[in-house]
Enzyme design. Structure first.
Site, PDB file in Angstrom:
ATOM      1  CB  CYS A   1      57.072  52.278  32.233  1.00 24.07           C
ATOM      2  SG  CYS A   1      57.249  50.965  33.460  1.00 24.07           S
ATOM      3  CG  LEU A   2      58.867  47.396  31.601  1.00 21.90           C
ATOM      4  CD1 LEU A   2      58.044  46.179  31.999  1.00 21.90           C
ATOM      5  CD2 LEU A   2      60.341  47.027  31.521  1.00 21.90           C
TER       6      LEU A   2
END
Length: 582
Positions: free
Chosen positions: A311-312
């Site tokens: 993800c991030l």
């Protein structure tokens, strides 16, 4: 090192903060002004579009006639329908919904949904973003008043009420009361106590080998006599606890990698508080990736590292990999991105909450406390898929009187984290709102970062039903990085698709994936063309990644137990201390 995303405007006036806090709690962190602006844009342009109004009036009349004919025919036992629900809409799938008058009621509701979808689309002059936000708001109201949500209009609930003598409603009230008490007391959902961190989840043996004010670095004990020479270094997103990748032993990606002979390190982010309000992306790069990767090199001198980001965490890792000034690219053997975007031009339904009004609202909210509470962010995510996450749960638990079984993944999802005000504002503006990274405007140490400078072999995983990182958006890395890409599209959503055990009781029979490897800049421009050409393979993607890592490793070496204490407190066993912070 210095990261320079787009700067935020001046902060809020102190007098604004109390009202913003009240509004945020009532609206699940969503800016009311953003929604009202979108609706005003749509309504004002519709008001001066008589052609569209006539089209909608004709559609409404046609649907009324269609439903009237259907209702008359269905009274005589005809089973045809005038409209089919969307494939993922299971609200009216039970046999009880075939009884009159409930099937007529369900058909009327579905036709109404279709009409509102037509009304929200194609109004000339309305911006695309406002059109999407207005449609989202209407969808929330429609989902709220669906006939499945009320006792008199839900035949499943009525049938169970008659059969149980009302016991389901008594049980439902009990569930509602318990949830209300926990909500008021800021408690955890029912059942999470069965998934204690370090006992039931996050229990793969390991030790904390480095700690700073932002991260703990965990190295896992080897379980094989020999391991790949190149370690695997995993960076999860800072908006989640790391142990989604180390849930129960039967569905732990970390345990799987260790069992396959990989030397695994993972970052555990500290849960920030008000004192960390000034931490920014610069700190997350320096303290979270550069410092942790340096510690990995101290543990495995002379070895390059397989770096993976979720993800991030993957977005941050890609920034570091594209910035030679960080020293990270020279240390990397490969780069793996798990459901991680690098181009945010089309962030999917999450983009509904990314505009100047919404970001300013969040900045005002964070100004009073110095952080964004993860529960507010979770509320926004729940609204994206409210039909399944909110209203279906209401029916199941409060009307049917049942209990939704707590799972390891749901317990993890309830273990909310906080986000420092400065960092959250920077990544919302720099990445989501302005798309600085993909456009080459994101700066590190005063120099713009170009993803084209990533030359390492890439293994990129996306998921078919991802509401957070849509797979077509993740796919864009093919034409941003000048590197060979092994792209994998897996079944499931943002979390379920990644947590996909290869075998054992937690393996998903329905799991499947597509994979194709393309040379640098050699993949089709159209994601759908790639998907159409890639055959479906049944099973988990985990063995494919293991084989890819093994193919990019130079040798197998004797495994060495982890025996390094983190500080003068002595040895700290996994899962460490930061993961327990509330």
């Amino acid at each position: 090192m210095h990261a320079e995303p787009t700067l935020a405007p001046a902060g809020p006036a102190p007098a604004d903060v109390p009202l913003q806090l009240i509004l945020a709690r009532l609206a699940n962190g969503i800016s009311p002004a953003s929604v009202l602006l979108a609706q005003a844009d749509w309504l004002s342009h519709l008001a001066v579009s008589p052609g569209k109004q006539a089209e909608l009036a004709a559609s409404a009349w046609h649907k009324l006639l269609q439903w009237t004919l259907y209702a008359g025919h269905s009274c005589y036992g005809e089973s045809s329908v005038c409209i089919e629900p969307e494939p993922r809409d299971k609200r009216f799938a039970a046999p009880e919904w075939s009884w009159p008058p409930y099937r007529q009621l369900a058909q009327a509701f579905l036709l109404q949904e279709r009409w509102w979808a037509e009304a929200g689309a194609g109004v000339r002059g309305v911006s695309r973003h406002h059109e999407e936000v207005a449609a989202f708001a209407v969808r929330q109201w429609l989902d709220m008043f669906a006939p499945s949500n009320f006792v008199p209009t839900n035949p499943e609930v009525l049938e169970k009420t008659l059969r149980s003598g009302g016991a389901n409603l008594t049980g439902g009230f009990s569930n509602l009361w318990l949830d209300a008490v926990k909500l008021v007391a800021n408690g955890s959902p029912r059942g999470v106590e069965r998934f204690a961190v370090g006992r039931d989840v996050a229990c793969t043996p390991g030790r904390v080998v480095m700690r700073n004010r932002l991260v703990e670095l965990i190295e896992y004990q080897p379980s094989t006599a020999r391991v790949d020479a190149e370690p695997v270094f995993i960076v999860p997103s800072w908006i989640m606890k790391y142990y989604i990748l180390d849930l129960r032993p039967q569905d732990s990606l970390v345990k799987y990698l260790v069992g396959k002979g990989h030397r695994v390190f993972i970052v555990s982010w500290r849960n920030p508080d008000g004192g960390d309000r000034d931490l920014g992306i610069e700190d997350y790069l320096q303290l979270g990736i550069v410092a942790a990767l340096q510690a990995v090199h101290e543990r495995a001198p002379g070895r390059k590292v397989h770096c993976a980001g979720y993800c991030l965490g993957g977005t941050l890792l890609s920034i570091a990999a594209a910035a030679p000034q960080t020293g990270v690219p020279a240390a990397m053997a490969t780069l793996t991105l798990l459901a991680a975007q690098t181009d945010f031009a089309e962030p999917g339904e999450l983009g509904l909450f990314i505009d100047e009004s919404q970001i300013a609202f969040l900045e005002n909210l964070m100004a009073g406390r110095g952080f964004l509470d993860g529960r507010e962010m979770a509320g926004a995510f729940a609204l994206i898929n409210s039909r399944d996450l909110v209203w279906s749960r209401l029916v199941h638990e409060y009307l049917m009187g049942a209990e939704t079984p707590m799972t390891a993944l749901r317990a993890w999802n309830a273990d909310a984290t906080r986000l420092p005000a400065r960092m959250h504002s920077q990544y919302l503006r720099g990445l989501y709102l302005n798309n600085d990274l993909a456009q080459g405007r994101f700066r590190v140490a005063g120099r713009p970062v170009s993803l084209a400078d990533i030359k390492l072999p890439l293994f990129v995983v996306s998921t078919e039903q991802d509401h957070v990182s849509p797979w077509a958006s993740v796919y864009k890395i093919h034409h941003l990085a000048e590197a060979p890409v092994s792209f994998v599209l897996v079944s499931g959503g943002h979390n379920v698709g990644i947590v996909s055990p290869a075998s054992g009781p937690a393996a998903k029979p329905e799991a499947h994936y597509r994979i194709a490897t393309s040379p640098a800049m050699g993949a089709p421009t159209d994601p759908q063309a790639w998907k159409d050409a890639a055959p479906v393979v049944q099973g988990s993607w985990w063995p494919v990644w293991h084989a890819w890592l093994r193919a990019h490793s130079c040798a197998r070496v004797p495994a060495v137990p982890v025996t390094w204490p983190v500080d003068d407190l002595g040895t700290v066993e996994a899962p460490g201390t930061y993961v327990h912070q509330r």
